[in-house]
Scaffold this motif. Structure first.
Motif, PDB file in Angstrom:
ATOM      1  N   LYS A 205      -1.503 -13.106  -7.117  1.00 18.12           N
ATOM      2  CA  LYS A 205      -0.278 -12.419  -6.709  1.00 18.12           C
ATOM      3  C   LYS A 205      -0.452 -10.908  -6.633  1.00 18.12           C
ATOM      4  CE  LYS A 205       2.833 -15.891  -8.705  1.00 18.12           C
ATOM      5  NZ  LYS A 205       3.952 -16.109  -9.673  1.00 18.12           N
ATOM      6  N   HIS A 206      -1.650 -10.437  -6.999  1.00 26.84           N
ATOM      7  CA  HIS A 206      -1.865  -8.990  -7.080  1.00 26.84           C
ATOM      8  C   HIS A 206      -3.105  -8.581  -6.295  1.00 26.84           C
ATOM      9  CE1 HIS A 206       0.976  -9.553 -10.358  1.00 26.84           C
ATOM     10  NE2 HIS A 206       0.106 -10.332 -10.967  1.00 26.84           N
ATOM     11  N   MET A 207      -3.347  -9.231  -5.173  1.00 25.82           N
ATOM     12  CA  MET A 207      -4.568  -8.968  -4.411  1.00 25.82           C
ATOM     13  C   MET A 207      -4.660  -7.526  -3.939  1.00 25.82           C
ATOM     14  SD  MET A 207      -6.666 -11.415  -4.303  1.00 25.82           S
ATOM     15  CE  MET A 207      -6.914 -13.184  -4.321  1.00 25.82           C
ATOM     16  N   PHE A 208      -3.537  -6.944  -3.515  1.00 29.64           N
ATOM     17  CA  PHE A 208      -3.555  -5.563  -3.043  1.00 29.64           C
ATOM     18  C   PHE A 208      -4.070  -4.629  -4.139  1.00 29.64           C
ATOM     19  CE2 PHE A 208      -1.234  -1.514  -3.132  1.00 29.64           C
ATOM     20  CZ  PHE A 208      -1.730  -0.926  -1.983  1.00 29.64           C
ATOM     21  N   ASN A 209      -3.515  -4.753  -5.345  1.00 29.21           N
ATOM     22  CA  ASN A 209      -3.937  -3.907  -6.460  1.00 29.21           C
ATOM     23  C   ASN A 209      -5.391  -4.173  -6.825  1.00 29.21           C
ATOM     24  OD1 ASN A 209      -0.938  -4.812  -6.808  1.00 29.21           O
ATOM     25  ND2 ASN A 209      -1.030  -2.792  -7.742  1.00 29.21           N
ATOM     26  N   TYR A 210      -5.782  -5.430  -6.765  1.00 26.84           N
ATOM     27  CA  TYR A 210      -7.143  -5.814  -7.114  1.00 26.84           C
ATOM     28  C   TYR A 210      -8.149  -5.170  -6.156  1.00 26.84           C
ATOM     29  CZ  TYR A 210     -10.857  -8.966  -8.734  1.00 26.84           C
ATOM     30  OH  TYR A 210     -12.010  -9.491  -9.257  1.00 26.84           O
ATOM     31  N   VAL A 211      -7.869  -5.254  -4.849  1.00 25.84           N
ATOM     32  CA  VAL A 211      -8.762  -4.653  -3.857  1.00 25.84           C
ATOM     33  C   VAL A 211      -8.792  -3.138  -4.015  1.00 25.84           C
ATOM     34  CG1 VAL A 211      -9.129  -4.268  -1.385  1.00 25.84           C
ATOM     35  CG2 VAL A 211      -8.479  -6.533  -2.206  1.00 25.84           C
ATOM     36  N   LEU A 212      -7.627  -2.541  -4.250  1.00 26.00           N
ATOM     37  CA  LEU A 212      -7.547  -1.082  -4.397  1.00 26.00           C
ATOM     38  C   LEU A 212      -8.455  -0.606  -5.535  1.00 26.00           C
ATOM     39  CD1 LEU A 212      -4.241   0.967  -4.261  1.00 26.00           C
ATOM     40  CD2 LEU A 212      -6.102   1.600  -5.775  1.00 26.00           C
TER      41      LEU A 212
END
Length: 300
Positions: A205-212
């Motif tokens: 659910k937190h892919m954006f933060n993970y990639v960042l």
């Protein structure tokens, strides 16, 4: 190793998935109780690919197609360097190449600094497409090109250009890995991707933060993130914007260094990772993880 490029990410199951399945991914939701289920059963979510990308069928075919794509793209890049920079002297044109060290960077900056005054659009578009080319095929030189951008352009324009071209180029690499290079990529890096798949179980659910955060960190290398993301079901929108914002802070450091390039006399004076810069990047990474903590802490 199995010929299925995605099989390392799928645990053994009691039933066989039909060969007509185009893509399979692990469903991390808990399986529902049923009389026939056992402790070893897992739920597999089979997703039909709706995109129109070409997917390779064999390792050899995958390698051949990647080679052809790299060759064609390299020819186009050479054409851009040759025909999009008119009016250069023969001696100066021979000196135009990807910078690999401080001396190359100084020499290229000396040529482009005078040339850009009359041909700004040519220099800018060449810089933009060259950066995308390097990122798309994970070729070295992006850092030196970022520094050169800081020397040639307005710092904020250089930063925006580097962030956008890096996001576009990384997304191109994402698409290549998901399509033409799928078999080759999984053949070479499946073990590492399998470990990442386990680690991502709590971050779906937190892919954006993970990639960042991954793009901020020096490890793992960006090229490996680009290749692995599509095989780990990272949404392309999260990958693009996570890359755009994740590369901006380190690129800002490179652009700042480029703005002072004319004042430097040797590579020893080119210091990129100072303790203050390191602390700044760590602080940004922590800030990017705060929304993840809040959502998980309060079950949002």
């Amino acid at each position: 190793m199995s010929s299925d490029p995605r099989s390392p990410l799928i645990p053994p199951v009691s039933e066989t998935v039909e060969q007509t399945t185009t893509y399979a991914a692990i469903d991390h939701r808990q399986p529902q109780e049923s009389p026939s289920s056992t402790n070893n059963d897992v739920t597999i979510a089979v997703k039909q690919m709706t995109t129109r990308t070409w997917r390779s069928n064999s390792y050899v075919w995958s390698i051949i197609m990647l080679g052809i794509l790299l060759f064609v793209s390299t020819c186009l890049e050479i054409a851009v360097l040759k025909f999009n920079l008119p009016g250069l002297d023969k001696e100066d044109r021979e000196a135009i190449h990807f910078p690999k060290n401080f001396d190359d960077l100084k020499a290229l900056n000396a040529i482009m600094s005078g040339y850009i005054q009359q041909h700004f659009v040519n220099v800018y578009t060449t810089f933009f497409f060259t950066y995308i080319y390097l990122q798309s095929f994970s070729l070295p030189g992006s850092m030196w090109l970022s520094i050169l951008g800081g020397a040639l352009f307005n710092p904020w324009l250089a930063l925006l250009t580097v962030a956008i071209s890096s996001a576009i180029g990384s997304t191109v690499a994402y698409a290549i890995s998901a399509s033409l290079g799928s078999v080759a990529v999984m053949r070479l890096f499946s073990d590492r991707f399998m470990k990442w798949n386990d680690q991502l179980a709590d971050h779906r659910k937190h892919m954006f933060n993970y990639v960042l955060v991954l793009k901020l960190a020096p490890l793992p290398p960006n090229w490996l993130i680009n290749l692995g993301a599509p095989h780990l079901n990272v949404p392309v929108w999260a990958f693009f914007w996570g890359t755009f914002l994740g590369v901006a802070p380190p690129s800002f450091i490179h652009v700042q260094a480029g703005a002072a390039l004319d004042k430097l006399s040797s590579s020893d004076e080119l210091v990129l990772m100072t303790p203050m810069n390191a602390l700044w990047l760590i602080a940004i990474g922590i800030a990017a993880l705060i929304p993840v903590y809040v959502r998980r802490r309060y079950h949002l």
